[in-house]
Scaffold this active site. Sequence first.
Site, PDB file in Angstrom:
ATOM      1  N   GLY A  12      20.951  28.994 -21.599  1.00  0.00           N
ATOM      2  CA  GLY A  12      21.519  27.691 -21.940  1.00  0.00           C
ATOM      3  C   GLY A  12      20.730  26.549 -21.324  1.00  0.00           C
ATOM      4  N   ASP A  14      21.481  24.350 -18.771  1.00  0.00           N
ATOM      5  CA  ASP A  14      21.425  24.281 -17.310  1.00  0.00           C
ATOM      6  C   ASP A  14      20.729  25.503 -16.717  1.00  0.00           C
ATOM      7  OD1 ASP A  14      22.911  22.063 -17.754  1.00  0.00           O
ATOM      8  OD2 ASP A  14      24.618  22.645 -16.518  1.00  0.00           O
ATOM      9  N   LEU A  80      26.816  30.152 -14.708  1.00  0.00           N
ATOM     10  CA  LEU A  80      26.743  29.073 -15.695  1.00  0.00           C
ATOM     11  C   LEU A  80      27.151  29.562 -17.083  1.00  0.00           C
ATOM     12  CD1 LEU A  80      23.316  27.477 -14.642  1.00  0.00           C
ATOM     13  CD2 LEU A  80      25.553  27.206 -13.610  1.00  0.00           C
ATOM     14  N   ALA A  81      27.451  30.842 -17.221  1.00  0.00           N
ATOM     15  CA  ALA A  81      27.818  31.378 -18.535  1.00  0.00           C
ATOM     16  C   ALA A  81      29.139  30.783 -18.976  1.00  0.00           C
ATOM     17  CB  ALA A  81      27.948  32.900 -18.463  1.00  0.00           C
ATOM     18  N   THR A 125      33.940  21.657 -14.311  1.00  0.00           N
ATOM     19  CA  THR A 125      33.648  20.555 -15.228  1.00  0.00           C
ATOM     20  C   THR A 125      34.609  19.375 -15.089  1.00  0.00           C
ATOM     21  OG1 THR A 125      33.768  19.937 -17.581  1.00  0.00           O
ATOM     22  CG2 THR A 125      34.918  21.921 -16.958  1.00  0.00           C
ATOM     23  N   GLU A 127      35.841  17.941 -17.454  1.00  0.00           N
ATOM     24  CA  GLU A 127      36.902  18.117 -18.463  1.00  0.00           C
ATOM     25  C   GLU A 127      38.229  18.495 -17.808  1.00  0.00           C
ATOM     26  OE1 GLU A 127      37.277  18.289 -22.155  1.00  0.00           O
ATOM     27  OE2 GLU A 127      35.790  16.747 -21.813  1.00  0.00           O
ATOM     28  N   TYR A 149      39.344  25.058 -23.504  1.00  0.00           N
ATOM     29  CA  TYR A 149      38.168  25.142 -22.621  1.00  0.00           C
ATOM     30  C   TYR A 149      38.510  24.632 -21.228  1.00  0.00           C
ATOM     31  CZ  TYR A 149      33.710  23.511 -20.573  1.00  0.00           C
ATOM     32  OH  TYR A 149      32.655  23.264 -19.722  1.00  0.00           O
ATOM     33  N   LYS A 153      38.686  26.626 -17.660  1.00  0.00           N
ATOM     34  CA  LYS A 153      37.808  26.204 -16.556  1.00  0.00           C
ATOM     35  C   LYS A 153      38.623  25.820 -15.325  1.00  0.00           C
ATOM     36  CE  LYS A 153      33.373  26.202 -17.832  1.00  0.00           C
ATOM     37  NZ  LYS A 153      32.283  26.736 -17.021  1.00  0.00           N
ATOM     38  N   ARG A 184      19.442  20.259 -24.524  1.00  0.00           N
ATOM     39  CA  ARG A 184      20.858  20.261 -24.873  1.00  0.00           C
ATOM     40  C   ARG A 184      21.055  20.887 -26.255  1.00  0.00           C
ATOM     41  NH1 ARG A 184      25.970  20.379 -22.928  1.00  0.00           N
ATOM     42  NH2 ARG A 184      26.906  18.320 -22.738  1.00  0.00           N
TER      43      ARG A 184
HETATM   44  P1  NAP Z   1      25.159  26.106 -22.743  1.00  0.00           P
HETATM   45  O1  NAP Z   1      23.833  25.474 -23.024  1.00  0.00           O
HETATM   46  O2  NAP Z   1      26.177  26.157 -23.822  1.00  0.00           O
HETATM   47  O3  NAP Z   1      24.878  27.603 -22.218  1.00  0.00           O
HETATM   48  C1  NAP Z   1      25.882  28.543 -22.115  1.00  0.00           C
HETATM   49  C2  NAP Z   1      25.281  29.853 -21.640  1.00  0.00           C
HETATM   50  O4  NAP Z   1      26.339  30.815 -21.457  1.00  0.00           O
HETATM   51  C3  NAP Z   1      24.282  30.484 -22.613  1.00  0.00           C
HETATM   52  O5  NAP Z   1      23.180  30.955 -21.883  1.00  0.00           O
HETATM   53  C4  NAP Z   1      25.048  31.674 -23.199  1.00  0.00           C
HETATM   54  O6  NAP Z   1      24.216  32.753 -23.522  1.00  0.00           O
HETATM   55  C5  NAP Z   1      25.891  32.053 -21.980  1.00  0.00           C
HETATM   56  N1  NAP Z   1      27.034  32.904 -22.318  1.00  0.00           N
HETATM   57  C6  NAP Z   1      28.041  32.626 -23.184  1.00  0.00           C
HETATM   58  N2  NAP Z   1      28.922  33.651 -23.217  1.00  0.00           N
HETATM   59  C7  NAP Z   1      28.475  34.585 -22.338  1.00  0.00           C
HETATM   60  C8  NAP Z   1      28.943  35.857 -21.931  1.00  0.00           C
HETATM   61  N3  NAP Z   1      30.075  36.374 -22.421  1.00  0.00           N
HETATM   62  N4  NAP Z   1      28.228  36.554 -20.990  1.00  0.00           N
HETATM   63  C9  NAP Z   1      27.077  36.034 -20.502  1.00  0.00           C
HETATM   64  N5  NAP Z   1      26.574  34.848 -20.870  1.00  0.00           N
HETATM   65  C10 NAP Z   1      27.261  34.124 -21.770  1.00  0.00           C
HETATM   66  O7  NAP Z   1      25.865  25.394 -21.492  1.00  0.00           O
HETATM   67  P2  NAP Z   1      25.252  24.359 -20.433  1.00  0.00           P
HETATM   68  O8  NAP Z   1      25.365  22.977 -20.970  1.00  0.00           O
HETATM   69  O9  NAP Z   1      23.948  24.864 -19.942  1.00  0.00           O
HETATM   70  O10 NAP Z   1      26.353  24.460 -19.279  1.00  0.00           O
HETATM   71  C11 NAP Z   1      26.239  25.439 -18.244  1.00  0.00           C
HETATM   72  C12 NAP Z   1      27.604  25.620 -17.598  1.00  0.00           C
HETATM   73  O11 NAP Z   1      28.049  24.396 -17.032  1.00  0.00           O
HETATM   74  C13 NAP Z   1      28.716  26.057 -18.542  1.00  0.00           C
HETATM   75  O12 NAP Z   1      29.570  26.902 -17.818  1.00  0.00           O
HETATM   76  C14 NAP Z   1      29.432  24.762 -18.901  1.00  0.00           C
HETATM   77  O13 NAP Z   1      30.763  25.027 -19.259  1.00  0.00           O
HETATM   78  C15 NAP Z   1      29.313  24.027 -17.585  1.00  0.00           C
HETATM   79  N6  NAP Z   1      29.280  22.567 -17.656  1.00  0.00           N
HETATM   80  C16 NAP Z   1      28.372  21.940 -18.441  1.00  0.00           C
HETATM   81  C17 NAP Z   1      28.306  20.550 -18.442  1.00  0.00           C
HETATM   82  C18 NAP Z   1      27.300  19.819 -19.292  1.00  0.00           C
HETATM   83  O14 NAP Z   1      27.454  18.597 -19.467  1.00  0.00           O
HETATM   84  N7  NAP Z   1      26.258  20.479 -19.776  1.00  0.00           N
HETATM   85  C19 NAP Z   1      29.179  19.796 -17.622  1.00  0.00           C
HETATM   86  C20 NAP Z   1      30.084  20.481 -16.817  1.00  0.00           C
HETATM   87  C21 NAP Z   1      30.121  21.867 -16.815  1.00  0.00           C
HETATM   88  P3  NAP Z   1      23.797  33.187 -25.036  1.00  0.00           P
HETATM   89  O15 NAP Z   1      22.414  32.679 -25.224  1.00  0.00           O
HETATM   90  O16 NAP Z   1      23.864  34.673 -24.979  1.00  0.00           O
HETATM   91  O17 NAP Z   1      24.799  32.583 -25.974  1.00  0.00           O
HETATM   92  O1  G4F Z   2      29.151  16.130 -26.577  1.00  0.00           O
HETATM   93  P1  G4F Z   2      30.534  16.636 -26.540  1.00  0.00           P
HETATM   94  O2  G4F Z   2      30.862  17.785 -27.428  1.00  0.00           O
HETATM   95  O3  G4F Z   2      30.837  16.954 -25.021  1.00  0.00           O
HETATM   96  P2  G4F Z   2      32.204  17.104 -24.192  1.00  0.00           P
HETATM   97  O4  G4F Z   2      33.348  17.416 -25.060  1.00  0.00           O
HETATM   98  O5  G4F Z   2      32.319  15.887 -23.326  1.00  0.00           O
HETATM   99  O6  G4F Z   2      31.890  18.385 -23.302  1.00  0.00           O
HETATM  100  C1  G4F Z   2      30.648  18.531 -22.610  1.00  0.00           C
HETATM  101  O7  G4F Z   2      30.770  17.980 -21.315  1.00  0.00           O
HETATM  102  C2  G4F Z   2      31.741  18.634 -20.473  1.00  0.00           C
HETATM  103  C3  G4F Z   2      31.738  17.896 -19.135  1.00  0.00           C
HETATM  104  O8  G4F Z   2      32.615  16.791 -19.183  1.00  0.00           O
HETATM  105  C4  G4F Z   2      31.344  20.078 -20.314  1.00  0.00           C
HETATM  106  F1  G4F Z   2      32.229  20.719 -19.492  1.00  0.00           F
HETATM  107  C5  G4F Z   2      31.310  20.768 -21.662  1.00  0.00           C
HETATM  108  O9  G4F Z   2      30.856  22.105 -21.494  1.00  0.00           O
HETATM  109  C6  G4F Z   2      30.310  20.023 -22.562  1.00  0.00           C
HETATM  110  O10 G4F Z   2      29.030  20.181 -22.030  1.00  0.00           O
HETATM  111  O11 G4F Z   2      31.547  15.448 -26.908  1.00  0.00           O
HETATM  112  C7  G4F Z   2      31.536  14.219 -26.209  1.00  0.00           C
HETATM  113  C8  G4F Z   2      32.450  13.224 -26.925  1.00  0.00           C
HETATM  114  C9  G4F Z   2      33.845  13.790 -27.233  1.00  0.00           C
HETATM  115  O12 G4F Z   2      34.802  12.815 -26.926  1.00  0.00           O
HETATM  116  C10 G4F Z   2      33.837  14.044 -28.732  1.00  0.00           C
HETATM  117  O13 G4F Z   2      35.106  13.939 -29.354  1.00  0.00           O
HETATM  118  O14 G4F Z   2      31.880  12.924 -28.194  1.00  0.00           O
HETATM  119  C11 G4F Z   2      32.914  12.936 -29.182  1.00  0.00           C
HETATM  120  N1  G4F Z   2      32.280  13.181 -30.482  1.00  0.00           N
HETATM  121  C12 G4F Z   2      32.292  12.286 -31.518  1.00  0.00           C
HETATM  122  N2  G4F Z   2      31.655  12.821 -32.570  1.00  0.00           N
HETATM  123  C13 G4F Z   2      31.636  14.288 -30.867  1.00  0.00           C
HETATM  124  C14 G4F Z   2      31.237  14.061 -32.193  1.00  0.00           C
HETATM  125  N3  G4F Z   2      31.347  15.434 -30.225  1.00  0.00           N
HETATM  126  C15 G4F Z   2      30.634  16.394 -30.888  1.00  0.00           C
HETATM  127  N4  G4F Z   2      30.299  17.533 -30.231  1.00  0.00           N
HETATM  128  N5  G4F Z   2      30.232  16.209 -32.191  1.00  0.00           N
HETATM  129  C16 G4F Z   2      30.515  15.058 -32.891  1.00  0.00           C
HETATM  130  O15 G4F Z   2      30.155  14.920 -34.047  1.00  0.00           O
END
Ligand code: NAP
Ligand code: G4F
Length: 338
Positions: A12, A14, A80-81, A125, A127, A149, A153, A184
């Site tokens: 993913g 991160d 991070l999964a 998160t 969230e 979700y 979490k 992303r």
């Molecule tokens: P991401 O790009 O969606 O990556 C998710 C990863 O989880 C992928 O490598 C996926 O692997 C793996 N995965 C899913 N199901 C699994 C399973 N059953 N067993 C093992 N691996 C599995 O997410 P990210 O944005 O890098 O975020 C990393 C972590 O931080 C997540 O836990 C997310 O909820 C959390 N988080 C993210 C944000 C953000 O803004 N990015 C903010 C707060 C928290 P595959 O390739 O196999 O699908």
């Molecule tokens: O980009 P989003 O899907 O991210 P969201 O829901 O904030 O979640 C992300 O951040 C979280 C941390 O706060 C992580 F835990 C989570 O794993 C993920 O990385 O949506 C952001 C905002 C939402 O309010 C959504 O309703 O954008 C709004 N939005 C408007 N149009 C949309 C869209 N979101 C998506 N994905 N697609 C749209 O077309």
Amino acid sequence: MSKTAVITGITGQDGSHLADLLLEKGYTVIGLTRRTSTEPPSRMRKHLWDKVIQFSGDVTDSYSVESLLKQYQPDEFYNLAAQSHVGTSWKQPEETTKVDYLGVLNILKGIQLISPHTKFYQASTSEMFGKVKDEYQSETSRFYPRSPYAVAKLAAYWLTVNYRESYDIFACSGILFNHEGPRRGRDFVTRKITDHVAKYKLGLTKDPLQLGNLNSMRDWGYAPEFVEAMWRILQQDTPQDFVIGTGESHSVRDFVEAAYKAIDVDVEWSGENETEKGARSDNGEIIVEVNKDFFRPAEVELLRADASKAKEVLGWEPTVTFSRLVEIMVENDIEELS
Ligand code: NAP
Ligand code: G4F
């Protein structure tokens, strides 16, 4: 001897940035990958392929998690999964709960029984704050999750606290606010926007960008800086939880404007009311349409971090501004598509 770290979610956004950071620091990195992650075309970043040890497994399968812990007894374990897409969590609530909650239980149980010296990082998160009360959210703010979700979490967050207090495990949560960048996924709103704007710039699409709620406000930071915070959290003397974010919040509408600005297009909003507002470019083309399909059953309206504890204790502070983040993403998408 070099330290050993396991990263789940290494394919993913991160996971790949964290692997880069830990390799740079001389760690031996073991990435848990699912069979479907490694089928061609691989989700693993090509530059990491030969540098990390791949261990085939799944966090929902306790046998594979325990085998991994037995074989490597790692110094650090970064979980991070996740099924990380909030919108998808209403469509696949069971799958989301299995990965985002039961997966964490499998790892914590495994550490307790097999490798109690392993330091554990849980990807929590913002969230979890959901329907926020505080203007800025810190480690002491109220939780009010608004999606399957966020509920999963939050349960995993409390499980991490519980294993820390019950079994003296070095288990911590980073409560990270949204962080973005060129790696992303394209189904998150930031990358969806920058990908579309790049296609518009290159003449690859004339279709309007279809978006849901334009009013939601997010605290968007730059992903490579956020993985540095994860590492610092596990280098402390005592296990603690930290909020990580920029402290600035912008709407989805602001993000759209900034992305078009990066290609010198001014956006003019139109429409009957706030919810239906779409947008036209300065030459009159419709470039954004609001589409109800992208609205969620419940929304998190505003997230904004108070990361003062991270600044004080970890010495962590973000440097990439909102406008720079948007530019980086648009520039990257133009380059990738050209
Ligand atoms: P991401 O790009 O969606 O990556 C998710 C990863 O989880 C992928 O490598 C996926 O692997 C793996 N995965 C899913 N199901 C699994 C399973 N059953 N067993 C093992 N691996 C599995 O997410 P990210 O944005 O890098 O975020 C990393 C972590 O931080 C997540 O836990 C997310 O909820 C959390 N988080 C993210 C944000 C953000 O803004 N990015 C903010 C707060 C928290 P595959 O390739 O196999 O699908
Ligand atoms: O980009 P989003 O899907 O991210 P969201 O829901 O904030 O979640 C992300 O951040 C979280 C941390 O706060 C992580 F835990 C989570 O794993 C993920 O990385 O949506 C952001 C905002 C939402 O309010 C959504 O309703 O954008 C709004 N939005 C408007 N149009 C949309 C869209 N979101 C998506 N994905 N697609 C749209 O077309």
